[in-house]
Design an enzyme around this catalytic site. Structure first.
Site, PDB file in Angstrom:
ATOM      1  N   SER A 133      39.909  40.657  42.576  1.00  0.00           N
ATOM      2  CA  SER A 133      39.923  39.914  41.321  1.00  0.00           C
ATOM      3  C   SER A 133      38.497  39.642  40.889  1.00  0.00           C
ATOM      4  CB  SER A 133      40.734  38.621  41.507  1.00  0.00           C
ATOM      5  OG  SER A 133      40.784  37.864  40.314  1.00  0.00           O
TER       6      SER A 133
ATOM      7  N   TYR B 173      38.588  40.751  29.749  1.00  0.00           N
ATOM      8  CA  TYR B 173      38.447  40.885  31.201  1.00  0.00           C
ATOM      9  C   TYR B 173      39.048  39.673  31.900  1.00  0.00           C
ATOM     10  CZ  TYR B 173      36.164  41.442  35.743  1.00  0.00           C
ATOM     11  OH  TYR B 173      35.918  41.570  37.088  1.00  0.00           O
TER      12      TYR B 173
ATOM     13  N   LYS C  64      42.224  39.551  34.583  1.00  0.00           N
ATOM     14  CA  LYS C  64      42.064  39.025  35.939  1.00  0.00           C
ATOM     15  C   LYS C  64      42.895  37.755  36.147  1.00  0.00           C
ATOM     16  CE  LYS C  64      39.292  42.135  37.660  1.00  0.00           C
ATOM     17  NZ  LYS C  64      39.695  43.006  38.790  1.00  0.00           N
TER      18      LYS C  64
END
Length: 279
Positions: free
Chosen positions: A132, A146, A150
């Site tokens: 992660s 992003y 995640k």
């Protein structure tokens, strides 16, 4: 017999460092990547097999898993490392790039996991390590997509861990922060340059860029090898621990997120990461 690990995104960065580390510890390593020719150095190591695997190509996923089982007979650990980051304001990011962000960082990870799970279930054992980011726990400006991918990875991993524990299968999440020895920043910059923001964002973007430059200058020099050590520890410690912090630079932000009130956390983050208003 030596145990076997399958690693995605092993051509460089965390993946390559992790492949080398597992091999050094006597493991069989299936180092997968979109372009196998980039893995010649790994292929020269004993007990390392380089295989093509593009997380956006389901056929390549199945072929890589089958090749791993044919070569080594079993897979004991899956390291889902493949990923990239979009950098820039959300409004200027083309929808196709938004879908690609999730296709690589989340849906591809899910497809690789699904391909390996029947083998893990048959053995009633196995460990899945999902790479992660600190950005999977706290959000920062200019990387909203992003962060979104995640954050989703973290929720998926935690939920999956509850499903798989009764089957003897462990799920681990490794959270790196800023690392100086990957191509991540270069690709993020290239992606940002391909989608310039509307002019109204210019003051904010300039201030945010200066903020990130300051962070990079002050956070020290964490390396891919250090992250690989954390991945290896997560895969082999034999515990039911879920999350592992891989670099020290993000610990203050994680503490603010996980050890304070919501109001205190938001105030802390806004003070540090809101460099001004657009316009």
């Amino acid at each position: 017999m030596p145990r076997t690990v399958l690693i995605t995104g092993a051509s460089s960065g965390f993946g390559a460092a992790t492949a080398r580390l597992f091999a050094a510890h006597g493991w069989n390593v299936v180092a997968t990547m979109r372009r196998p020719e980039m893995g010649d150095g790994l292929a020269a190591l004993d007990s390392v097999m380089v295989a093509r695997l593009d997380v956006e190509d389901p056929a390549s996923i199945g072929a890589a898993v089958d090749a791993a089982l044919a070569r080594f007979g079993r897979i004991d650990v899956l390291v889902n490392n493949a990923g990239f980051g979009l950098f820039g304001v959300f409004e200027s990011t083309p929808p196709a790039k938004v879908r690609e962000q999730f296709a690589v960082n989340l849906f591809g990870l899910m497809d690789v996991t699904r391909a390996v799970l029947p083998h893990f279930r048959a053995n009633r054992s196995g460990t899945i390590v999902n790479v992660s980011s600190g950005a999977g726990a706290f959000a920062l400006p200019m990387i909203s997509l992003y962060c979104a991918s995640k954050f989703a990875l973290e929720g998926f991993s935690e939920s999956l861990s509850y499903e798989l524990a009764p089957l003897g299968i462990a799920v681990k999440v490794v959270e790196p922060g800023g690392v100086v020895t990957t191509g991540f920043g270069r690709r993020s910059a290239e992606e940002a340059a391909s989608a310039p923001p509307p002019a109204d964002y210019a003051p904010f973007v300039a201030a945010a860029a200066a903020l990130f430059d300051g962070l990079r200058a002050s956070r020290g020099g964490a390396t891919s090898e250090q992250v690989a050590e954390t991945i290896f520890a997560a895969a082999t410690d034999g515990t039911d621990r879920l999350r592992y912090v891989a670099t020290d630079d993000i610990r203050p932000l994680l503490a603010a997120r996980r050890e304070t009130s919501e109001d205190a956390y938001i105030a802390f983050m806004r003070e540090r990461f809101t460099p001004g208003t657009a316009g």
